[in-house]
Each structure stands twice: as C-alpha cells, then as structure tokens.
Design a protein around this motif. Structure first.
Motif, PDB file in Angstrom:
ATOM      1  N   HIS A 203       0.819  -1.213   0.000  1.00 18.52           N
ATOM      2  CA  HIS A 203       0.000   0.000   0.000  1.00 18.52           C
ATOM      3  C   HIS A 203       0.856   1.267   0.000  1.00 18.52           C
ATOM      4  CE1 HIS A 203       0.810  -0.589   4.309  1.00 18.52           C
ATOM      5  NE2 HIS A 203       0.759   0.717   4.369  1.00 18.52           N
ATOM      6  N   SER A 204       2.028   1.181   0.582  1.00 16.93           N
ATOM      7  CA  SER A 204       2.919   2.335   0.633  1.00 16.93           C
ATOM      8  C   SER A 204       3.535   2.613  -0.740  1.00 16.93           C
ATOM      9  CB  SER A 204       4.011   2.091   1.674  1.00 16.93           C
ATOM     10  OG  SER A 204       4.814   3.234   1.823  1.00 16.93           O
ATOM     11  N   ALA A 205       3.974   1.570  -1.434  1.00 15.30           N
ATOM     12  CA  ALA A 205       4.560   1.735  -2.761  1.00 15.30           C
ATOM     13  C   ALA A 205       3.542   2.313  -3.740  1.00 15.30           C
ATOM     14  CB  ALA A 205       5.074   0.393  -3.285  1.00 15.30           C
ATOM     15  N   ARG A 206       2.263   1.990  -3.530  1.00 17.88           N
ATOM     16  CA  ARG A 206       1.206   2.450  -4.424  1.00 17.88           C
ATOM     17  C   ARG A 206       0.511   3.713  -3.916  1.00 17.88           C
ATOM     18  NH1 ARG A 206      -1.381  -1.088  -7.788  1.00 17.88           N
ATOM     19  NH2 ARG A 206      -3.371  -0.456  -6.899  1.00 17.88           N
ATOM     20  N   ILE A 207       0.961   4.231  -2.789  1.00 15.92           N
ATOM     21  CA  ILE A 207       0.365   5.400  -2.129  1.00 15.92           C
ATOM     22  C   ILE A 207      -1.155   5.228  -2.077  1.00 15.92           C
ATOM     23  CG2 ILE A 207       0.280   7.916  -1.947  1.00 15.92           C
ATOM     24  CD1 ILE A 207       2.662   8.096  -3.816  1.00 15.92           C
ATOM     25  N   GLU A 208      -1.580   4.238  -1.306  1.00 11.70           N
ATOM     26  CA  GLU A 208      -3.011   3.991  -1.150  1.00 11.70           C
ATOM     27  C   GLU A 208      -3.334   3.597   0.281  1.00 11.70           C
ATOM     28  OE1 GLU A 208      -3.946   1.056  -4.066  1.00 11.70           O
ATOM     29  OE2 GLU A 208      -2.941  -0.545  -3.004  1.00 11.70           O
ATOM     30  N   MET A 209      -4.611   3.595   0.601  1.00  8.84           N
ATOM     31  CA  MET A 209      -5.083   3.313   1.952  1.00  8.84           C
ATOM     32  C   MET A 209      -4.741   1.885   2.351  1.00  8.84           C
ATOM     33  SD  MET A 209      -6.587   4.857   4.424  1.00  8.84           S
ATOM     34  CE  MET A 209      -7.539   6.203   3.791  1.00  8.84           C
ATOM     35  N   CYS A 210      -4.304   1.734   3.592  1.00 13.22           N
ATOM     36  CA  CYS A 210      -4.046   0.403   4.122  1.00 13.22           C
ATOM     37  C   CYS A 210      -5.131   0.058   5.135  1.00 13.22           C
ATOM     38  CB  CYS A 210      -2.665   0.325   4.769  1.00 13.22           C
ATOM     39  SG  CYS A 210      -2.479   1.301   6.265  1.00 13.22           S
ATOM     40  N   LYS A 211      -5.236  -1.209   5.449  1.00 13.44           N
ATOM     41  CA  LYS A 211      -6.275  -1.689   6.357  1.00 13.44           C
ATOM     42  C   LYS A 211      -6.205  -0.988   7.717  1.00 13.44           C
ATOM     43  CE  LYS A 211      -7.977  -5.997   8.362  1.00 13.44           C
ATOM     44  NZ  LYS A 211      -7.748  -7.435   8.488  1.00 13.44           N
ATOM     45  N   ASP A 212      -4.998  -0.827   8.257  1.00 19.31           N
ATOM     46  CA  ASP A 212      -4.849  -0.208   9.571  1.00 19.31           C
ATOM     47  C   ASP A 212      -5.350   1.238   9.590  1.00 19.31           C
ATOM     48  OD1 ASP A 212      -3.816  -2.505  10.660  1.00 19.31           O
ATOM     49  OD2 ASP A 212      -1.736  -1.893  10.441  1.00 19.31           O
ATOM     50  N   ALA A 213      -5.257   1.927   8.472  1.00 20.93           N
ATOM     51  CA  ALA A 213      -5.656   3.339   8.424  1.00 20.93           C
ATOM     52  C   ALA A 213      -7.171   3.510   8.437  1.00 20.93           C
ATOM     53  CB  ALA A 213      -5.066   4.009   7.193  1.00 20.93           C
ATOM     54  N   THR A 214      -7.909   2.446   8.198  1.00 19.47           N
ATOM     55  CA  THR A 214      -9.369   2.548   8.173  1.00 19.47           C
ATOM     56  C   THR A 214      -9.993   2.347   9.546  1.00 19.47           C
ATOM     57  OG1 THR A 214      -9.630   0.204   7.630  1.00 19.47           O
ATOM     58  CG2 THR A 214      -9.451   1.748   5.772  1.00 19.47           C
ATOM     59  N   LYS A 215      -9.171   2.125  10.557  1.00 19.24           N
ATOM     60  CA  LYS A 215      -9.684   1.858  11.896  1.00 19.24           C
ATOM     61  C   LYS A 215     -10.276   3.090  12.568  1.00 19.24           C
ATOM     62  CE  LYS A 215      -6.608  -2.019  12.760  1.00 19.24           C
ATOM     63  NZ  LYS A 215      -5.473  -2.509  13.523  1.00 19.24           N
ATOM     64  N   GLY A 216      -9.919   4.269  12.118  1.00 12.54           N
ATOM     65  CA  GLY A 216     -10.481   5.485  12.680  1.00 12.54           C
ATOM     66  C   GLY A 216      -9.740   6.024  13.900  1.00 12.54           C
ATOM     67  N   ASP A 217      -8.608   5.423  14.248  1.00 11.67           N
ATOM     68  CA  ASP A 217      -7.838   5.957  15.369  1.00 11.67           C
ATOM     69  C   ASP A 217      -6.980   7.127  14.885  1.00 11.67           C
ATOM     70  OD1 ASP A 217      -5.875   4.690  13.898  1.00 11.67           O
ATOM     71  OD2 ASP A 217      -5.258   3.312  15.471  1.00 11.67           O
ATOM     72  N   GLU A 218      -6.186   7.715  15.776  1.00 10.44           N
ATOM     73  CA  GLU A 218      -5.402   8.895  15.417  1.00 10.44           C
ATOM     74  C   GLU A 218      -4.427   8.616  14.275  1.00 10.44           C
ATOM     75  OE1 GLU A 218      -2.515  12.363  17.259  1.00 10.44           O
ATOM     76  OE2 GLU A 218      -2.681  10.460  18.338  1.00 10.44           O
ATOM     77  N   LEU A 219      -3.713   7.504  14.337  1.00  2.79           N
ATOM     78  CA  LEU A 219      -2.757   7.196  13.271  1.00  2.79           C
ATOM     79  C   LEU A 219      -3.458   6.964  11.936  1.00  2.79           C
ATOM     80  CD1 LEU A 219       0.034   4.999  14.897  1.00  2.79           C
ATOM     81  CD2 LEU A 219       0.203   7.313  13.999  1.00  2.79           C
ATOM     82  N   GLY A 220      -4.622   6.343  11.966  1.00  2.00           N
ATOM     83  CA  GLY A 220      -5.389   6.156  10.745  1.00  2.00           C
ATOM     84  C   GLY A 220      -5.803   7.484  10.141  1.00  2.00           C
ATOM     85  N   THR A 221      -6.211   8.405  10.988  1.00  5.19           N
ATOM     86  CA  THR A 221      -6.593   9.744  10.538  1.00  5.19           C
ATOM     87  C   THR A 221      -5.404  10.471   9.941  1.00  5.19           C
ATOM     88  OG1 THR A 221      -8.299   9.854  12.239  1.00  5.19           O
ATOM     89  CG2 THR A 221      -7.586  11.944  11.293  1.00  5.19           C
ATOM     90  N   VAL A 222      -4.254  10.372  10.600  1.00  7.87           N
ATOM     91  CA  VAL A 222      -3.034  11.024  10.109  1.00  7.87           C
ATOM     92  C   VAL A 222      -2.620  10.416   8.769  1.00  7.87           C
ATOM     93  CG1 VAL A 222      -0.563  11.330  10.572  1.00  7.87           C
ATOM     94  CG2 VAL A 222      -2.236  11.780  12.371  1.00  7.87           C
ATOM     95  N   TYR A 223      -2.693   9.089   8.665  1.00  8.67           N
ATOM     96  CA  TYR A 223      -2.328   8.427   7.410  1.00  8.67           C
ATOM     97  C   TYR A 223      -3.263   8.884   6.283  1.00  8.67           C
ATOM     98  CZ  TYR A 223      -0.685   4.832   4.222  1.00  8.67           C
ATOM     99  OH  TYR A 223      -0.150   4.185   3.138  1.00  8.67           O
ATOM    100  N   SER A 224      -4.547   8.980   6.559  1.00  9.57           N
ATOM    101  CA  SER A 224      -5.509   9.460   5.561  1.00  9.57           C
ATOM    102  C   SER A 224      -5.180  10.887   5.123  1.00  9.57           C
ATOM    103  CB  SER A 224      -6.933   9.417   6.124  1.00  9.57           C
ATOM    104  OG  SER A 224      -7.314   8.096   6.398  1.00  9.57           O
ATOM    105  N   GLU A 225      -4.807  11.715   6.074  1.00 10.71           N
ATOM    106  CA  GLU A 225      -4.410  13.092   5.748  1.00 10.71           C
ATOM    107  C   GLU A 225      -3.178  13.101   4.837  1.00 10.71           C
ATOM    108  OE1 GLU A 225      -3.752  15.207   9.421  1.00 10.71           O
ATOM    109  OE2 GLU A 225      -5.809  14.854  10.093  1.00 10.71           O
ATOM    110  N   MET A 226      -2.224  12.227   5.133  1.00  5.89           N
ATOM    111  CA  MET A 226      -1.018  12.148   4.308  1.00  5.89           C
ATOM    112  C   MET A 226      -1.360  11.734   2.875  1.00  5.89           C
ATOM    113  SD  MET A 226       1.570  10.363   7.044  1.00  5.89           S
ATOM    114  CE  MET A 226       2.871  10.075   5.869  1.00  5.89           C
ATOM    115  N   LEU A 227      -2.244  10.751   2.747  1.00  9.33           N
ATOM    116  CA  LEU A 227      -2.656  10.325   1.405  1.00  9.33           C
ATOM    117  C   LEU A 227      -3.300  11.477   0.644  1.00  9.33           C
ATOM    118  CD1 LEU A 227      -4.180   6.782   2.045  1.00  9.33           C
ATOM    119  CD2 LEU A 227      -2.011   7.337   0.958  1.00  9.33           C
TER     120      LEU A 227
END
Length: 153
Positions: free
Chosen positions: A69-93
């Motif tokens: 998911h990182s090589a393809r710059i796309e959402m990963c399963k962990d980022a969909t959990k809705g916690d702080e890191l998931g939110t930050v990862y979504s913002e980065m994407l």
C-alpha cells in the motif's frame, strides 16, 4: 505493519548500517511523538508529484521491505480503523494525492507486478522482491512494450 516488514527493519537496525537509526525512525513513522510532526507527514505537505507529467506507481506483494500500500500510495487496512494514526495516514494520502489527481495535465497510474522468486525464507529473498521491479529486465520490457511507452512520448 506486516510482520515480515517489521522483521526486515529490525534486521537492518541490528546490522547498524550507516545513518540507519535516523532514516529507520522516519520510515517507521516513529521519529516524533506527535504524528503530525514526523518527517513523512511534513514531507506529505510539500508540493512535488503534481509537477510531473506522468506519475506511475508500481508495487508487488512480494516486496517485504516496502509495504504494498505504501509503494502504491493507497489506503491500508490499519488506516481505516479510525484511530489517530489512521486519521493522520488518511491526511497524508490526501496531501500527496489530491494535487496529483486535480492536475488535469498529470497522468496517474498504478501497476501491479508479480515475480517468480525462490521460496527460501531469508532477508535476501525479501530484498529480491523489493528490487525485482527495477532489476527485472523482463518486467521492464513488458511494461514499456505494453503500456509504458505511451507515457513517455
């Protein structure tokens, strides 16, 4: 983070390669307590990819060094959990992809690749999957013959 990726990073840290502690903490998103102060988050806020005519991302599930998911710059399963890191990862994407997708002069494409690699359990095989995209003459020839050349006309 997948277990093989974590093991690979741990082995690289153990080998004490030059400059590994700094870059490893940045790559593993552990270089600051505040996720929005981390190097990769700040980098995601900088302009860049949208200035290219073509952005072609290629990933393989056989790469155990860089997550798929990182090589393809796309959402990963962990980022969909809705916690702080998931939110930050979504913002980065969004930070990275929105400018690219909003640029009508930029072509954005993702490709998947698969390779026949030895079935050995070693860091060398993990590295082989990581390097196969750029080292495989057959992959590069197939890519350019079938789709890639239109992006470089």
């Amino acid at each position: 983070m997948c277990m093989s990726f974590v093991i690979g990073l741990w082995l690289m840290k153990l080998m004490k390669w030059k400059n590994v502690p700094v870059s490893m903490s940045q790559m593993t998103f552990s270089d600051h307590i505040d996720p929005r102060q981390r190097f990769l988050y700040k980098l995601s806020q900088k302009p860049g990819l949208e200035h290219f005519k073509n952005v072609i991302l290629a990933g393989t599930l056989q790469d155990y060094i860089v997550p798929y998911h990182s090589a393809r710059i796309e959402m990963c399963k962990d980022a969909t959990k809705g916690d702080e890191l998931g939110t930050v990862y979504s913002e980065m994407l969004r930070n990275v992809l929105e400018p690219v997708l909003n640029n009508k002069n930029c072509h954005f494409v993702r490709y998947d690749a698969s390779f026949e690699l030895p079935k050995l359990l070693s860091i060398l095989v993990w590295a082989m999957g990581h390097c196969a995209l750029i080292k495989s003459r057959q992959f590069l020839e197939n890519f350019f013959q079938n789709v890639g050349l239109k992006y470089f006309e």
